[in-house]
Design a protein around this motif. Sequence first.
Motif, PDB file in Angstrom:
ATOM      1  N   TYR A  33      17.143  30.700 -21.597  1.00  0.00           N
ATOM      2  CA  TYR A  33      15.904  29.923 -21.523  1.00  0.00           C
ATOM      3  C   TYR A  33      15.738  29.496 -20.062  1.00  0.00           C
ATOM      4  O   TYR A  33      16.655  28.906 -19.488  1.00  0.00           O
ATOM      5  CB  TYR A  33      15.982  28.692 -22.422  1.00  0.00           C
ATOM      6  N   PHE A  67      12.087  33.368 -21.790  1.00  0.00           N
ATOM      7  CA  PHE A  67      13.074  33.579 -22.840  1.00  0.00           C
ATOM      8  C   PHE A  67      13.638  34.988 -22.733  1.00  0.00           C
ATOM      9  O   PHE A  67      12.901  35.943 -22.497  1.00  0.00           O
ATOM     10  CB  PHE A  67      12.407  33.380 -24.206  1.00  0.00           C
ATOM     11  N   LYS A  85      10.203  27.681 -22.266  1.00  0.00           N
ATOM     12  CA  LYS A  85      10.564  27.640 -23.683  1.00  0.00           C
ATOM     13  C   LYS A  85      11.720  26.665 -23.822  1.00  0.00           C
ATOM     14  O   LYS A  85      12.702  26.737 -23.113  1.00  0.00           O
ATOM     15  CB  LYS A  85      10.964  29.042 -24.129  1.00  0.00           C
ATOM     16  N   GLU A  86      11.584  25.725 -24.739  1.00  0.00           N
ATOM     17  CA  GLU A  86      12.624  24.717 -24.913  1.00  0.00           C
ATOM     18  C   GLU A  86      13.671  25.191 -25.909  1.00  0.00           C
ATOM     19  O   GLU A  86      13.400  26.019 -26.768  1.00  0.00           O
ATOM     20  CB  GLU A  86      12.018  23.381 -25.340  1.00  0.00           C
ATOM     21  N   TRP A  87      14.869  24.659 -25.763  1.00  0.00           N
ATOM     22  CA  TRP A  87      15.950  24.952 -26.693  1.00  0.00           C
ATOM     23  C   TRP A  87      16.552  23.617 -27.150  1.00  0.00           C
ATOM     24  O   TRP A  87      17.140  22.899 -26.338  1.00  0.00           O
ATOM     25  CB  TRP A  87      17.018  25.822 -26.036  1.00  0.00           C
ATOM     26  N   ASN A  88      16.383  23.286 -28.404  1.00  0.00           N
ATOM     27  CA  ASN A  88      16.934  22.057 -28.999  1.00  0.00           C
ATOM     28  C   ASN A  88      16.628  20.809 -28.173  1.00  0.00           C
ATOM     29  O   ASN A  88      17.479  19.942 -28.013  1.00  0.00           O
ATOM     30  CB  ASN A  88      18.438  22.201 -29.217  1.00  0.00           C
ATOM     31  N   VAL A 141      22.800  30.429 -23.987  1.00  0.00           N
ATOM     32  CA  VAL A 141      23.459  30.070 -25.242  1.00  0.00           C
ATOM     33  C   VAL A 141      24.206  31.282 -25.775  1.00  0.00           C
ATOM     34  O   VAL A 141      23.620  32.356 -25.961  1.00  0.00           O
ATOM     35  CB  VAL A 141      22.430  29.592 -26.287  1.00  0.00           C
TER      36      VAL A 141
END
Length: 172
Positions: free
Chosen positions: A163, A144, A36-39, A97
């Motif tokens: 992530y 995630f 899962k990508e984050w930004n 995060v």
Amino acid sequence: MKIKQSNNIVRTKTIKKLCWVLVVIFSVFGIEVFSKEWNGIIPCVSTRLDAEKILVRFSSMKLNSNIYKYKKSRVHIDYERKDEKDFDKDIVKKVQVYPDKLQTLKKYIKNIPNFHKDFLKTELDVKTTHVDGRAVYRNRDEGFEIWVQKNDEDVEVISSFGYFDPTYNCSK
């Protein structure tokens, strides 16, 4: 005298062969799992250089520190070393995060349709975390996780999001 096979038997054999071919194709190509990508930062794909184009390093931190800021969040990145001489080629292993704004889990999960089916809850022992009511909701398939802790009203508040690569292995 030779007995001729009926069309139903031939059709059944053909369907069985097709099913086996599909099983083999999906087992070979279905193994690929995406994080899962984050930004725009994708665990086991993005490099340190990619991450640092998006994130801002805390001014008080050393050059090779893994703690950054992004809008109203603190971000900690675990890297896997790929090249001893070039830190920019380090691969992002995990992104954690920490949002500055408190948000309850109950309010956040309204955006996740299958929250209780997709996420496994693990309650953490006070002896290891030193925080009462600490737990992790983890979706291993998507890579995630949501870390929570209970506030004074006994409501789960989000302390961080994680992530990661679902295979836990960036050495591909």
